[in-house]
Design a protein around this motif. Structure first.
Motif, mmCIF file in Angstrom:
data_model
loop_
_atom_site.group_PDB
_atom_site.id
_atom_site.type_symbol
_atom_site.label_atom_id
_atom_site.label_comp_id
_atom_site.label_asym_id
_atom_site.label_seq_id
_atom_site.Cartn_x
_atom_site.Cartn_y
_atom_site.Cartn_z
ATOM 1 N N LEU A 99 0.823 -1.213 0.000
ATOM 2 C CA LEU A 99 0.000 0.000 0.000
ATOM 3 C C LEU A 99 0.855 1.260 0.000
ATOM 4 O O LEU A 99 0.501 2.257 -0.631
ATOM 5 N N VAL A 100 1.965 1.235 0.719
ATOM 6 C CA VAL A 100 2.873 2.386 0.717
ATOM 7 C C VAL A 100 3.418 2.605 -0.686
ATOM 8 O O VAL A 100 3.499 3.746 -1.169
ATOM 9 N N GLN A 101 3.796 1.534 -1.354
ATOM 10 C CA GLN A 101 4.276 1.656 -2.734
ATOM 11 C C GLN A 101 3.207 2.264 -3.640
ATOM 12 O O GLN A 101 3.494 3.108 -4.482
ATOM 13 N N ALA A 102 1.968 1.809 -3.456
ATOM 14 C CA ALA A 102 0.882 2.272 -4.320
ATOM 15 C C ALA A 102 0.380 3.658 -3.945
ATOM 16 O O ALA A 102 -0.358 4.277 -4.719
ATOM 17 N N GLY A 103 0.771 4.150 -2.764
ATOM 18 C CA GLY A 103 0.325 5.475 -2.332
ATOM 19 C C GLY A 103 -1.142 5.530 -1.978
ATOM 20 O O GLY A 103 -1.808 6.556 -2.194
ATOM 21 N N ALA A 104 -1.657 4.435 -1.406
ATOM 22 C CA ALA A 104 -3.086 4.353 -1.068
ATOM 23 C C ALA A 104 -3.323 4.929 0.319
ATOM 24 O O ALA A 104 -3.429 4.195 1.316
ATOM 25 N N ALA A 105 -3.426 6.260 0.406
ATOM 26 C CA ALA A 105 -3.501 6.944 1.698
ATOM 27 C C ALA A 105 -4.709 6.523 2.518
ATOM 28 O O ALA A 105 -4.610 6.302 3.730
ATOM 29 N N GLY A 106 -5.868 6.405 1.875
ATOM 30 C CA GLY A 106 -7.085 6.082 2.610
ATOM 31 C C GLY A 106 -7.009 4.746 3.319
ATOM 32 O O GLY A 106 -7.363 4.627 4.499
ATOM 33 N N LEU A 107 -6.538 3.728 2.636
ATOM 34 C CA LEU A 107 -6.427 2.408 3.245
ATOM 35 C C LEU A 107 -5.326 2.366 4.298
ATOM 36 O O LEU A 107 -5.456 1.685 5.321
ATOM 37 N N LEU A 108 -4.246 3.107 4.077
ATOM 38 C CA LEU A 108 -3.181 3.152 5.076
ATOM 39 C C LEU A 108 -3.698 3.726 6.387
ATOM 40 O O LEU A 108 -3.338 3.251 7.474
ATOM 41 N N ASP A 203 0.730 1.604 -8.661
ATOM 42 C CA ASP A 203 1.709 0.616 -9.100
ATOM 43 C C ASP A 203 2.308 -0.117 -7.899
ATOM 44 O O ASP A 203 2.397 0.438 -6.795
ATOM 45 N N VAL A 204 2.734 -1.352 -8.129
ATOM 46 C CA VAL A 204 3.365 -2.126 -7.069
ATOM 47 C C VAL A 204 4.442 -3.029 -7.673
ATOM 48 O O VAL A 204 4.267 -3.573 -8.761
ATOM 49 N N ASP A 205 5.544 -3.132 -6.968
ATOM 50 C CA ASP A 205 6.630 -4.028 -7.345
ATOM 51 C C ASP A 205 6.564 -5.224 -6.394
ATOM 52 O O ASP A 205 7.079 -5.171 -5.274
ATOM 53 N N VAL A 206 5.898 -6.288 -6.839
ATOM 54 C CA VAL A 206 5.664 -7.430 -5.963
ATOM 55 C C VAL A 206 6.976 -8.064 -5.509
ATOM 56 O O VAL A 206 7.113 -8.457 -4.352
#
Length: 353
Positions: A99-108, A203-206
């Motif tokens: 989530l940090v990689q994807a920048g998903a502030a709401g879910l974080l 985006d995410v780098d698995v």
């Protein structure tokens, strides 16, 4: 040079987590609920809300602590010592890193205070070198289809995150079916997506997420090994044969001395992977710690004699956790092979002895 010593803050965090687990989650309590209700969500709420472990890796601007991997590693050491049945690794490490990689502030923000628990739909058997192992997910027109096997933490997650085509998706309506797991304290599930609606978060780098997780998993493996060693040392001082503690026999002393050296090295490897996080440090830690955890747990079972072979003693929980993590996020062989490549040390040519 990076210090591998524990800071004062880390020791305070350790004391808080260890004290809570000793009070609320001793190994005997974990064993009692292992087959009926493995996850202790009340304990998780206390860890997440009162001690604040859920938000350690979440930036401060999103409600987290903005801590480093070293603080997270200390928590994992203690959770490993207690084989604690909580979704910290799956939610607060793997899913949070994605989530940090994807920048998903709401879910974080939802994860930071423990209101929600997330799971990353990646097989626990996947690795930084084979990130798609166990997954056959495809995206089309905002929907995801496919199956992911061996997903840890999915059965108790409020938020399901699915990586596909280089992006991270928040999925609702997926089918999550728990399956038998060797590790009774960390169930796994099969996630089935049949045209499920999905929201792309970024985006995410698995491979990087799994490498980060593998480096921190070494701290959990160290915690498992340390508990097994400590418990065995205490037992051999109490158990008597021929009117002497069995720990006074030279053969037992030698075995325990070898185990102590293995565990000390495991601690150094885990601390190095948490502090550095480089591909080399992670590969070193997993190549060593995964095997050490299994070896010390096996010796603990043997040196506990008859009681060690019974279901009533919790040592088997530690052996199962060790065996399960040995094949999680890359086997020791996977990491040794990667390490040889990273260090530019060629393997033997085919046909050589």
């Amino acid at each position: 040079m990076t210090s591998l010593l524990y800071s004062e803050v880390e020791e305070e965090l350790r004391a808080a987590v260890r004290g809570l687990l000793a009070d609320r989650c001793p190994p005997a309590a974990v064993l009692e609920r292992a087959e009926s209700d493995p996850y202790d969500l009340d304990l998780w709420k206390t860890l997440a809300g009162e001690i604040g472990v859920a938000g350690l890796l979440i930036p401060e601007e999103h409600g987290g602590a903005g801590a480093s991997a070293s603080e997270v590693a200390v928590v994992l050491e203690e959770l490993g010592r207690g084989v604690a049945p909580v979704p910290f690794f799956t939610s607060s490490v793997l899913a949070t890193r994605a989530l940090v990689q994807a920048g998903a502030a709401g879910l974080l923000e939802r994860l930071a205070d423990g209101r929600s628990t997330a799971a990353l739909a990646v097989s626990f058997a996947a690795s930084p070198y084979h990130p798609s192992r166990g997954s056959s997910v495809r995206s089309a027109d905002g929907r995801l289809s496919g199956t992911v096997t061996g997903v840890a933490g999915a059965d108790v997650a409020d938020v399901l995150l699915v990586p596909a085509d280089g992006g991270l998706y928040h999925v609702e309506g997926a089918q999550v079916a728990a399956v038998s797991s060797l590790d009774l304290t960390r169930p796994v599930a099969t996630v089935t997506l049949d045209g499920a609606e999905a929201t792309r978060l970024g985006d995410v780098d698995v491979a990087e997420v799994l490498r980060f997780g593998a480096g921190l998993l070494a701290s959990e493996q160290y915690g498992v090994a340390q508990w097994c060693l400590d418990t065995t040392l205490a037992y051999v001082k109490e158990r008597h044969q021929f009117a002497r503690p069995i720990g006074s026999f030279q053969a037992i002393k030698h075995r325990l001395a070898d185990l102590w050296l293995d565990v000390v090295r495991a601690r150094a490897a885990a601390r190095g992977a948490a502090a550095d996080g480089s591909p080399v440090s992670v590969a070193v830690a997993q190549a060593w710690n995964a095997g050490v955890a299994v070896r010390v747990a096996e010796e603990a079972l043997q040196l506990h004699g008859g009681i060690g072979m019974t279901w009533e003693h919790p040592v088997h929980l530690y052996l199962k956790r060790a065996k399960a993590t040995e094949i999680a996020l890359g086997t020791p062989g996977d990491h040794r092979e990667a390490l040889a490549s990273l260090a530019e040390v060629p393997g033997p040519e085919r046909g050589q002895q």
